[in-house]
Design a protein around this motif. Sequence first.
Motif, short mmCIF file in Angstrom:
data_model
loop_
_atom_site.label_atom_id
_atom_site.label_comp_id
_atom_site.label_asym_id
_atom_site.label_seq_id
_atom_site.Cartn_x
_atom_site.Cartn_y
_atom_site.Cartn_z
N TYR A 85 -1.37 11.11 -9.52
CA TYR A 85 -2.36 12.10 -9.10
C TYR A 85 -3.44 12.27 -10.16
O TYR A 85 -3.67 13.33 -10.71
CB TYR A 85 -1.65 13.43 -8.82
CG TYR A 85 -2.54 14.49 -8.27
CD1 TYR A 85 -2.46 15.80 -8.74
CD2 TYR A 85 -3.46 14.18 -7.29
CE1 TYR A 85 -3.27 16.78 -8.24
CE2 TYR A 85 -4.28 15.16 -6.78
CZ TYR A 85 -4.18 16.45 -7.26
OH TYR A 85 -4.99 17.44 -6.77
N ILE B 135 0.50 4.01 -2.91
CA ILE B 135 0.13 5.40 -2.67
C ILE B 135 1.21 6.34 -3.19
O ILE B 135 0.92 7.41 -3.71
CB ILE B 135 -0.15 5.62 -1.16
CG1 ILE B 135 -1.45 4.90 -0.81
CG2 ILE B 135 -0.24 7.09 -0.81
CD1 ILE B 135 -1.77 4.84 0.65
N LEU C 268 0.54 6.51 -6.78
CA LEU C 268 -0.69 7.25 -6.99
C LEU C 268 -0.46 8.75 -6.83
O LEU C 268 -0.93 9.56 -7.63
CB LEU C 268 -1.73 6.77 -5.98
CG LEU C 268 -3.17 7.16 -6.23
CD1 LEU C 268 -3.69 6.46 -7.47
CD2 LEU C 268 -4.02 6.77 -5.03
N ALA C 269 0.30 9.10 -5.79
CA ALA C 269 0.57 10.51 -5.55
C ALA C 269 1.35 11.10 -6.72
O ALA C 269 1.15 12.25 -7.09
CB ALA C 269 1.34 10.69 -4.25
N THR D 88 0.83 -1.21 0.00
CA THR D 88 0.00 0.00 0.00
C THR D 88 0.86 1.25 0.00
O THR D 88 0.61 2.19 -0.74
CB THR D 88 -0.92 0.02 1.23
OG1 THR D 88 -1.59 -1.23 1.31
CG2 THR D 88 -1.94 1.12 1.14
N LYS D 89 1.88 1.26 0.82
CA LYS D 89 2.81 2.39 0.85
C LYS D 89 3.32 2.68 -0.57
O LYS D 89 3.33 3.82 -1.02
CB LYS D 89 4.01 2.06 1.75
CG LYS D 89 3.71 2.25 3.22
CD LYS D 89 4.42 3.47 3.77
CE LYS D 89 3.92 3.74 5.18
NZ LYS D 89 4.20 5.04 5.69
N LYS E 83 -13.54 17.79 -10.71
CA LYS E 83 -12.14 17.45 -10.47
C LYS E 83 -11.55 16.47 -11.48
O LYS E 83 -11.09 15.41 -11.10
CB LYS E 83 -11.98 16.84 -9.07
CG LYS E 83 -12.70 17.59 -7.99
CD LYS E 83 -11.72 18.38 -7.16
CE LYS E 83 -12.36 18.95 -5.93
NZ LYS E 83 -13.06 20.19 -6.17
N SER F 137 -7.32 11.74 -11.43
CA SER F 137 -8.72 11.41 -11.22
C SER F 137 -9.14 10.61 -12.45
O SER F 137 -8.73 10.91 -13.56
CB SER F 137 -9.55 12.67 -11.07
OG SER F 137 -10.45 12.79 -12.12
#
Lengths: 296, 267
Positions: free
Chosen positions: A47, A40, A43-44, A36-37, A143, A49
């Motif tokens: 970024y 993320i 994902l960050a 998960t770390k 968004k 949507s």
Amino acid sequence: MKTKFIKQPASKKGFKTIIWLFIILTIVAIPSYFSTKNDIKTLAGRYNSPLSPIIMIPGSSASATRFEDLVGTINKKFDEHHSLLELTVHKNDTITYKGSIKNNDNRPFIVVGFENNKDGYSNIKQQARWFSIAFNDLMSRYKFNNFDGFGHSNGGLIWTYYLEHYFDSNDINMNRMMTVGTPYNFEERNQSKRTQMLSDFEKNKSKLPTDLTYYSIAGTKAYTDDGIVPIGSVEAGKYIFEGQINHYTLITLTGKNAQHSDMIDNPQFISLFHQYIINDKNATPPNKTDRRSVNK
Amino acid sequence: MLQRTGISIKPILIAIVISVIISDLVTVTFYSNLPETIITALSSTNPSSKPILSLLRTFGLGLYSIIMSFLGWSGPYSATNFAYADNSAATNLQYALNHHTAWGAPNLFNSSTLYHTFATYGGQGATLALIIAILWVSRDRDFINVSRWSLIPSIFNVNSALMSGIPVFFNVIFLIPFILAPMVNMILAVIALQLHLMPPAVYSVPVGTPGPLIAFLGTNGSWQALLFTIISLFVSTIIYIPFVKIAEQVKLQDNLTLEKGGVSREN
């Protein structure tokens, strides 16, 4: 038999199982914590949507309801369930919303129409300003960070004016644009005679997003026009887009239903639209790094 | 052994066959997405950004979902998918990705920060707590066996085996804890979030993430959230324990009557 089991401290078995439960949870927790770390972090970086709407502008004297049939046909023909959101911008800058975007729909259609939908260069400038109001409202509401554009007839002129005067490609990415019968030189057949609008467009073309891919569709019958717009006027778009944006493609449609207003019912057009706009692979790439972070 | 399941398996099969036929009929028509459209509209259209309203909304839809799953149906919120999370979850995620932390995310009380994270340990109704309660205090052989067999799927939030095996479906004894346990968890979570004792779960977790790990992973590994999960799992277990004891008593009475009935039939 039964009473024997009731008297026996069955909890011994139970306690063992509870201990197993927590062992299993711990075993699952450790690798998922690290993955998960990692997820993320990716994902960050991306970024993203997942929403990538197809924003459509109808031509002059058409309202936001102009594309209802087109969307219905596409949903039926390709068995897709795109939602349809219709905005009307009024003369006093207020916006009316009709319809909604289903939550799991990443490719909804958003139509922006105008209360004042008259023809003419001054009106197109007005409409481009109204469109920018609607667009900013959409962006803060939904968004999304990328989209595809579609314009019918003068809708393409509004797109062009908007891209040259209001659009900020640092905030949002326009993947592809498609227009049908957009008269860059109005009704002028002779390309050497340039209208005020065309020369303005040419003058400001450096502000167009350089990574845009654009498909311009012209309809013809008897080699000259689509009944309203001369092919030369659509073709004049090359003076604005060629060499400025990433790809500029001009497509000529002929045959039945190639008239100016019928073209969006034309099956050939619908398959082009589906192929180039709806199936746009650039729209929210699932595993690609976001181009915006590369720009910055 | 497992007489209740044996008795109920026939009506369950008949009901499944009938509903498969009906749902196939619905699917072959063009309106196959109609129910989904209605549920989506109910659960995710124009969510309010006011905390109190989103709080009420999450509790309302959560309560509805829990009651529906008690009746063997499903509501807008499900333990195994997150499709109907509303826009506020996206806003939270964007905030967290922007600020590189989940602390201070704008929407504390939406379905993913409360319901999916703290109300679905082991599936709808926090039934993992029921399993722990049974394994802890129960001496009934059937209860313990069903709990052990459904432990593995329950870890991954699939509680169907437990629901029909104990049974929990339509079992009035379990109605109260089935609603109470997740609701108390959510209320405790609201308090903890409001007092900033733990960050909200804003990151999406894979479908089937074990219930007690959702908060931990959804906050990108916050120890406060993990600690809170353990406390609330314990609270849910405590809530279930008295009802497990009642159910055991009732089952004992039932079995006795069943045996007596059997004897009288033989005579």
